[in-house]
Motif scaffolding. Structure first.
Motif, PDB file in Angstrom:
ATOM      1  N   GLY A   1     -18.331   5.135  22.622  1.00 21.75           N
ATOM      2  CA  GLY A   1     -16.932   5.363  22.259  1.00 21.75           C
ATOM      3  C   GLY A   1     -16.191   4.110  21.834  1.00 21.75           C
ATOM      4  O   GLY A   1     -15.127   4.206  21.234  1.00 21.75           O
ATOM      5  N   GLU A   2     -16.730   2.924  22.149  1.00 19.64           N
ATOM      6  CA  GLU A   2     -16.076   1.698  21.712  1.00 19.64           C
ATOM      7  C   GLU A   2     -16.281   1.525  20.211  1.00 19.64           C
ATOM      8  O   GLU A   2     -17.201   2.092  19.632  1.00 19.64           O
ATOM      9  CB  GLU A   2     -16.626   0.477  22.460  1.00 19.64           C
ATOM     10  N   THR A   3     -15.418   0.720  19.594  1.00 20.39           N
ATOM     11  CA  THR A   3     -15.485   0.540  18.147  1.00 20.39           C
ATOM     12  C   THR A   3     -15.820  -0.897  17.782  1.00 20.39           C
ATOM     13  O   THR A   3     -15.473  -1.831  18.503  1.00 20.39           O
ATOM     14  CB  THR A   3     -14.165   0.959  17.486  1.00 20.39           C
ATOM     15  N   LEU A   4     -16.502  -1.035  16.639  1.00 14.15           N
ATOM     16  CA  LEU A   4     -16.918  -2.328  16.126  1.00 14.15           C
ATOM     17  C   LEU A   4     -16.478  -2.451  14.679  1.00 14.15           C
ATOM     18  O   LEU A   4     -16.743  -1.575  13.862  1.00 14.15           O
ATOM     19  CB  LEU A   4     -18.445  -2.459  16.210  1.00 14.15           C
ATOM     20  N   SER A   5     -15.795  -3.537  14.380  1.00 12.35           N
ATOM     21  CA  SER A   5     -15.392  -3.851  13.019  1.00 12.35           C
ATOM     22  C   SER A   5     -16.403  -4.841  12.446  1.00 12.35           C
ATOM     23  O   SER A   5     -16.634  -5.897  13.036  1.00 12.35           O
ATOM     24  CB  SER A   5     -13.988  -4.476  13.047  1.00 12.35           C
ATOM     25  N   VAL A   6     -17.033  -4.479  11.322  1.00 13.54           N
ATOM     26  CA  VAL A   6     -18.081  -5.292  10.712  1.00 13.54           C
ATOM     27  C   VAL A   6     -17.588  -5.804   9.360  1.00 13.54           C
ATOM     28  O   VAL A   6     -17.323  -5.015   8.458  1.00 13.54           O
ATOM     29  CB  VAL A   6     -19.381  -4.466  10.513  1.00 13.54           C
ATOM     30  N   ARG A   7     -17.450  -7.126   9.240  1.00 12.04           N
ATOM     31  CA  ARG A   7     -17.062  -7.724   7.952  1.00 12.04           C
ATOM     32  C   ARG A   7     -18.350  -8.076   7.222  1.00 12.04           C
ATOM     33  O   ARG A   7     -19.203  -8.779   7.749  1.00 12.04           O
ATOM     34  CB  ARG A   7     -16.206  -8.961   8.153  1.00 12.04           C
ATOM     35  N   LEU A   8     -18.495  -7.544   5.990  1.00 10.84           N
ATOM     36  CA  LEU A   8     -19.709  -7.791   5.215  1.00 10.84           C
ATOM     37  C   LEU A   8     -19.371  -8.073   3.769  1.00 10.84           C
ATOM     38  O   LEU A   8     -18.257  -7.836   3.320  1.00 10.84           O
ATOM     39  CB  LEU A   8     -20.686  -6.621   5.365  1.00 10.84           C
ATOM     40  N   ARG A   9     -20.363  -8.592   3.047  1.00 12.70           N
ATOM     41  CA  ARG A   9     -20.161  -8.945   1.638  1.00 12.70           C
ATOM     42  C   ARG A   9     -21.351  -8.431   0.838  1.00 12.70           C
ATOM     43  O   ARG A   9     -22.489  -8.608   1.239  1.00 12.70           O
ATOM     44  CB  ARG A   9     -20.054 -10.463   1.489  1.00 12.70           C
ATOM     45  N   GLY A  10     -21.076  -7.811  -0.304  1.00 11.86           N
ATOM     46  CA  GLY A  10     -22.137  -7.392  -1.213  1.00 11.86           C
ATOM     47  C   GLY A  10     -22.364  -5.888  -1.203  1.00 11.86           C
ATOM     48  O   GLY A  10     -22.044  -5.192  -0.245  1.00 11.86           O
ATOM     49  N   GLU A  11     -22.929  -5.417  -2.314  1.00 11.27           N
ATOM     50  CA  GLU A  11     -23.155  -3.976  -2.479  1.00 11.27           C
ATOM     51  C   GLU A  11     -24.238  -3.449  -1.545  1.00 11.27           C
ATOM     52  O   GLU A  11     -24.109  -2.365  -0.996  1.00 11.27           O
ATOM     53  CB  GLU A  11     -23.540  -3.663  -3.933  1.00 11.27           C
ATOM     54  N   GLU A  12     -25.317  -4.204  -1.366  1.00  8.13           N
ATOM     55  CA  GLU A  12     -26.424  -3.716  -0.547  1.00  8.13           C
ATOM     56  C   GLU A  12     -26.011  -3.500   0.913  1.00  8.13           C
ATOM     57  O   GLU A  12     -26.219  -2.414   1.455  1.00  8.13           O
ATOM     58  CB  GLU A  12     -27.625  -4.657  -0.653  1.00  8.13           C
ATOM     59  N   PRO A  13     -25.371  -4.484   1.560  1.00  4.36           N
ATOM     60  CA  PRO A  13     -24.913  -4.225   2.933  1.00  4.36           C
ATOM     61  C   PRO A  13     -23.873  -3.109   3.000  1.00  4.36           C
ATOM     62  O   PRO A  13     -23.857  -2.340   3.955  1.00  4.36           O
ATOM     63  CB  PRO A  13     -24.300  -5.556   3.380  1.00  4.36           C
ATOM     64  N   LEU A  14     -23.027  -3.000   1.969  1.00  2.43           N
ATOM     65  CA  LEU A  14     -22.002  -1.957   1.956  1.00  2.43           C
ATOM     66  C   LEU A  14     -22.632  -0.569   1.919  1.00  2.43           C
ATOM     67  O   LEU A  14     -22.104   0.372   2.486  1.00  2.43           O
ATOM     68  CB  LEU A  14     -21.062  -2.157   0.764  1.00  2.43           C
ATOM     69  N   ARG A  15     -23.788  -0.431   1.261  1.00  2.91           N
ATOM     70  CA  ARG A  15     -24.524   0.839   1.259  1.00  2.91           C
ATOM     71  C   ARG A  15     -25.313   1.021   2.557  1.00  2.91           C
ATOM     72  O   ARG A  15     -25.312   2.089   3.160  1.00  2.91           O
ATOM     73  CB  ARG A  15     -25.512   0.892   0.093  1.00  2.91           C
ATOM     74  N   ASN A  16     -26.031  -0.036   2.961  1.00  2.00           N
ATOM     75  CA  ASN A  16     -27.017   0.096   4.030  1.00  2.00           C
ATOM     76  C   ASN A  16     -26.450   0.119   5.444  1.00  2.00           C
ATOM     77  O   ASN A  16     -26.948   0.880   6.279  1.00  2.00           O
ATOM     78  CB  ASN A  16     -28.061  -1.026   3.918  1.00  2.00           C
ATOM     79  N   VAL A  17     -25.456  -0.707   5.733  1.00  2.00           N
ATOM     80  CA  VAL A  17     -24.935  -0.764   7.100  1.00  2.00           C
ATOM     81  C   VAL A  17     -24.316   0.573   7.521  1.00  2.00           C
ATOM     82  O   VAL A  17     -24.692   1.116   8.564  1.00  2.00           O
ATOM     83  CB  VAL A  17     -23.974  -1.964   7.292  1.00  2.00           C
ATOM     84  N   PRO A  18     -23.403   1.165   6.734  1.00  2.00           N
ATOM     85  CA  PRO A  18     -22.855   2.469   7.160  1.00  2.00           C
ATOM     86  C   PRO A  18     -23.930   3.558   7.255  1.00  2.00           C
ATOM     87  O   PRO A  18     -23.932   4.349   8.200  1.00  2.00           O
ATOM     88  CB  PRO A  18     -21.827   2.810   6.080  1.00  2.00           C
ATOM     89  N   ARG A  19     -24.862   3.589   6.285  1.00  2.00           N
ATOM     90  CA  ARG A  19     -25.909   4.611   6.313  1.00  2.00           C
ATOM     91  C   ARG A  19     -26.794   4.459   7.550  1.00  2.00           C
ATOM     92  O   ARG A  19     -27.078   5.428   8.244  1.00  2.00           O
ATOM     93  CB  ARG A  19     -26.759   4.544   5.046  1.00  2.00           C
ATOM     94  N   ALA A  20     -27.216   3.239   7.842  1.00  2.00           N
ATOM     95  CA  ALA A  20     -28.075   3.002   8.998  1.00  2.00           C
ATOM     96  C   ALA A  20     -27.344   3.318  10.305  1.00  2.00           C
ATOM     97  O   ALA A  20     -27.925   3.875  11.232  1.00  2.00           O
ATOM     98  CB  ALA A  20     -28.576   1.563   8.992  1.00  2.00           C
ATOM     99  N   ALA A  21     -26.058   2.987  10.375  1.00  2.00           N
ATOM    100  CA  ALA A  21     -25.277   3.302  11.580  1.00  2.00           C
ATOM    101  C   ALA A  21     -25.191   4.814  11.778  1.00  2.00           C
ATOM    102  O   ALA A  21     -25.368   5.316  12.890  1.00  2.00           O
ATOM    103  CB  ALA A  21     -23.881   2.687  11.477  1.00  2.00           C
ATOM    104  N   ARG A  22     -24.930   5.559  10.686  1.00  2.00           N
ATOM    105  CA  ARG A  22     -24.892   7.029  10.769  1.00  2.00           C
ATOM    106  C   ARG A  22     -26.243   7.577  11.217  1.00  2.00           C
ATOM    107  O   ARG A  22     -26.308   8.490  12.043  1.00  2.00           O
ATOM    108  CB  ARG A  22     -24.523   7.636   9.420  1.00  2.00           C
TER     109      ARG A  22
END
Length: 80
Positions: free
Chosen positions: A36-57
């Motif tokens: 239930g806790e939340t994490l804010s992830v600062r990232l740069r670039g298209e690949e992490p922007l696609r991969n981090v949310p998908r992998a977290a889901r």
């Protein structure tokens, strides 16, 4: 709807990382959170922007928001 960023319980900056380390660092940080806790992830670039949310889901976490912030993005994730 408010334009204010979501206030996360914790944050991590992975702008200096490249895939696959972007999600490895995010996953390790998420594992230290309570459900239930939340994490804010600062990232740069298209690949992490696609991969981090998908992998977290894929791991069962919830993406609460993705916000552009200059040349970076902030992905807010709720731990499953």
């Amino acid at each position: 709807m408010s334009d204010k960023p979501i206030q996360a319980d914790h944050d991590i900056d992975i702008t200096g990382e490249v895939c696959p380390m972007t999600f490895v660092r995010t996953k390790l940080r998420l594992e230290r959170l309570k459900s239930g806790e939340t994490l804010s992830v600062r990232l740069r670039g298209e690949e992490p922007l696609r991969n981090v949310p998908r992998a977290a889901r894929d791991e069962g976490h919830t993406i609460l928001g993705i916000e552009a912030d200059g040349d970076t993005h902030i992905v807010t994730i709720r731990r499953a």
